[in-house]
Design a protein around this motif. Structure first.
Motif, short mmCIF file in Angstrom:
data_model
loop_
_atom_site.label_atom_id
_atom_site.label_comp_id
_atom_site.label_asym_id
_atom_site.label_seq_id
_atom_site.Cartn_x
_atom_site.Cartn_y
_atom_site.Cartn_z
N VAL A 185 9.35 11.77 14.88
CA VAL A 185 8.11 11.34 14.18
C VAL A 185 8.35 9.62 13.44
N ARG A 186 7.57 8.90 13.84
CA ARG A 186 7.76 7.52 13.15
C ARG A 186 8.69 6.87 11.76
N PRO A 187 9.11 6.82 10.88
CA PRO A 187 9.78 7.01 10.12
C PRO A 187 8.39 6.70 8.96
N ARG A 188 8.76 7.32 7.84
CA ARG A 188 7.53 7.60 7.10
C ARG A 188 8.09 8.29 5.82
N ARG A 189 9.12 7.41 5.00
CA ARG A 189 9.88 7.92 4.05
C ARG A 189 8.81 7.19 2.66
N SER A 190 8.48 5.99 3.25
CA SER A 190 7.55 5.50 1.71
C SER A 190 6.67 5.56 2.11
N MET A 191 5.36 5.66 1.40
CA MET A 191 3.84 5.52 1.70
C MET A 191 3.57 5.08 0.06
N LEU A 192 2.98 3.96 0.21
CA LEU A 192 2.86 3.43 -0.81
C LEU A 192 1.42 2.70 -1.16
N TYR A 193 0.76 3.23 -1.70
CA TYR A 193 -0.69 3.29 -2.34
C TYR A 193 -0.71 1.96 -2.81
N VAL A 194 -1.60 1.68 -1.63
CA VAL A 194 -2.50 0.23 -2.62
C VAL A 194 -3.80 -0.08 -2.70
N PRO A 195 -3.92 -0.89 -4.65
CA PRO A 195 -5.60 -0.59 -5.07
C PRO A 195 -6.16 -1.58 -3.92
N GLY A 196 -7.01 -1.11 -3.61
CA GLY A 196 -7.81 -2.37 -2.69
C GLY A 196 -8.60 -3.29 -3.20
N ASP A 197 -8.55 -3.74 -4.53
CA ASP A 197 -9.58 -4.51 -5.11
C ASP A 197 -8.43 -5.25 -6.00
N LYS A 208 1.15 -8.65 -1.18
CA LYS A 208 2.40 -8.96 -1.85
C LYS A 208 3.01 -7.57 -0.77
N ALA A 209 2.24 -6.74 -1.10
CA ALA A 209 2.56 -5.59 0.40
C ALA A 209 2.53 -5.04 1.80
N MET A 210 2.25 -6.88 2.46
CA MET A 210 2.88 -6.75 3.26
C MET A 210 3.79 -7.59 3.67
N ALA A 211 5.17 -7.30 3.08
CA ALA A 211 6.48 -7.60 3.31
C ALA A 211 7.16 -6.85 2.74
N LEU A 212 6.79 -5.82 1.71
CA LEU A 212 6.95 -5.04 1.14
C LEU A 212 8.34 -4.33 2.50
N PRO A 213 9.16 -3.57 1.69
CA PRO A 213 9.94 -2.76 2.93
C PRO A 213 9.79 -1.64 3.34
N ALA A 214 7.95 -1.30 2.40
CA ALA A 214 7.58 0.13 2.85
C ALA A 214 7.76 0.28 3.97
N ASP A 215 7.35 1.75 5.21
CA ASP A 215 7.28 2.20 5.81
C ASP A 215 5.78 2.16 6.33
N GLY A 216 5.28 2.35 5.02
CA GLY A 216 3.82 2.30 5.47
C GLY A 216 2.60 2.62 3.78
N LEU A 217 1.69 1.95 4.42
CA LEU A 217 0.74 1.51 3.19
C LEU A 217 0.02 1.73 2.47
N ILE A 218 -0.89 2.85 1.91
CA ILE A 218 -2.00 3.60 1.91
C ILE A 218 -3.06 2.70 1.41
N LEU A 219 -4.04 2.41 1.73
CA LEU A 219 -4.55 1.07 1.43
C LEU A 219 -6.28 2.06 0.62
N ASP A 220 -6.47 1.94 -0.64
CA ASP A 220 -6.81 2.60 -1.41
C ASP A 220 -7.83 1.95 -2.10
N LEU A 221 -9.04 2.51 -1.08
CA LEU A 221 -10.75 2.64 -2.27
C LEU A 221 -10.93 3.85 -2.87
N GLU A 222 -10.13 4.82 -3.25
CA GLU A 222 -10.36 6.01 -3.72
C GLU A 222 -10.04 5.53 -5.54
#
Length: 279
Positions: free
Chosen positions: A5-17, A24-38
């Motif tokens: 599977v694609r690397p998903r070692r680090s999946m960072l929650y980022v508050p949508g507001d 900043k998250a767009m330049a971080l070395p996370a494998d994935g970003l969870i853009l959070d609206l909950e």
């Protein structure tokens, strides 16, 4: 060879507001970003959060990072309309407890569906949820909500949660889904975070969901194959290829090796190459 599977070692929650955090998250070395609206976004901030997410990701500047939108609820029409406007890799549904929720979401969006499994009922129904739709991509364990509902103690070894984590993982793997471990909230406990990552890796999770950028490097390191593991995998594949023709079992480095071990070694090597390609 089993495809990794694609690397998903680090999946960072980022508050949508939080526009600055999103940028900043767009330049971080996370494998994935969870853009959070909950939960991370107060009810009165949902509209502003949707607009901030559009501005942050609409230009596609996220590189190889996987983008997943966690919607406010599985039936939130505004969030699914937003999802249609974005270059997403998935939509994450909170508090999923039945297969119908997944099927309903799949009708709302063409994006792959992810499910938060974070309640006792969700854990017990994880097998039917995992089988609900071909659109389903993976599970994310919601360990904080689960611990609350179980009235479990937050202890370092996470013993009260191990049964639930194993059931979530079993259901995911039975249906070929990805599985992401829950968050670690004590940001001052670096040793505890690393221990939780190693435990998640040992259980079989693909990676860790994160709440702070400072934990990305540790998660990436722990959930990646180590140099020793890579060297061992290369040795195993080379020795297997050099075995006498027609041999179904080989002795390599004092260990009995079969095709299934070689398949896993090849998967590990392919996974390591994918990580290396990301720089």
């Amino acid at each position: 060879m089993i495809a990794p599977v694609r690397p998903r070692r680090s999946m960072l929650y980022v508050p949508g507001d939080k526009p600055r955090a999103l940028a900043k998250a767009m330049a971080l070395p996370a494998d994935g970003l969870i853009l959070d609206l909950e939960d991370a976004v107060a009810p009165g901030n949902k509209h502003a959060a949707r607009q901030a997410i559009v501005e942050a990701v609409a230009d596609g500047g996220h590189g190889a990072r996987e983008l997943i939108l966690r919607v406010s609820a599985a039936d939130c029409a505004e969030d699914f309309v937003l999802a249609e406007r974005l270059p997403l890799d998935g939509v994450l549904l909170p508090k999923v407890e039945d297969a119908g929720t997944v099927r309903g979401a799949a009708e709302r969006t063409p994006h792959p569906i992810w499910c938060m499994i974070e309640t006792p009922l969700g854990v017990l129904r994880a097998p039917e949820i995992a089988a609900a739709s071909a659109s389903l991509a993976g599970f994310v364990a919601g360990t904080n909500d689960l611990a609350k509902d179980l009235r479990a103690r937050h202890v370092p070894d996470r013993a009260p949660l191990l049964t639930s984590l194993s059931l979530v993982l079993l259901a995911a793997r039975a249906h070929g889904l990805a599985a992401i471990d829950g968050v670690h909230l004590d940001l001052d406990d670096a040793a505890g975070f690393e221990a939780a990552c190693r435990q998640g890796l040992a259980l079989g999770f693909d990676g860790k969901s994160l709440v702070h950028p400072g934990t990305i490097d540790a998660a990436n390191r722990i959930f990646a194959p180590s140099p020793d593991e890579i060297a061992r995998a290369r040795e195993m594949v080379a020795a297997w290829e050099a075995r006498p023709a027609g041999t179904g079992v080989a002795r390599i480095g004092g260990t009995m090796v079969e095709q299934l071990h070689v398949d896993e070694a090849e998967r590990l090597l392919a996974f390591a190459e994918m990580i290396e390609a990301r720089g």
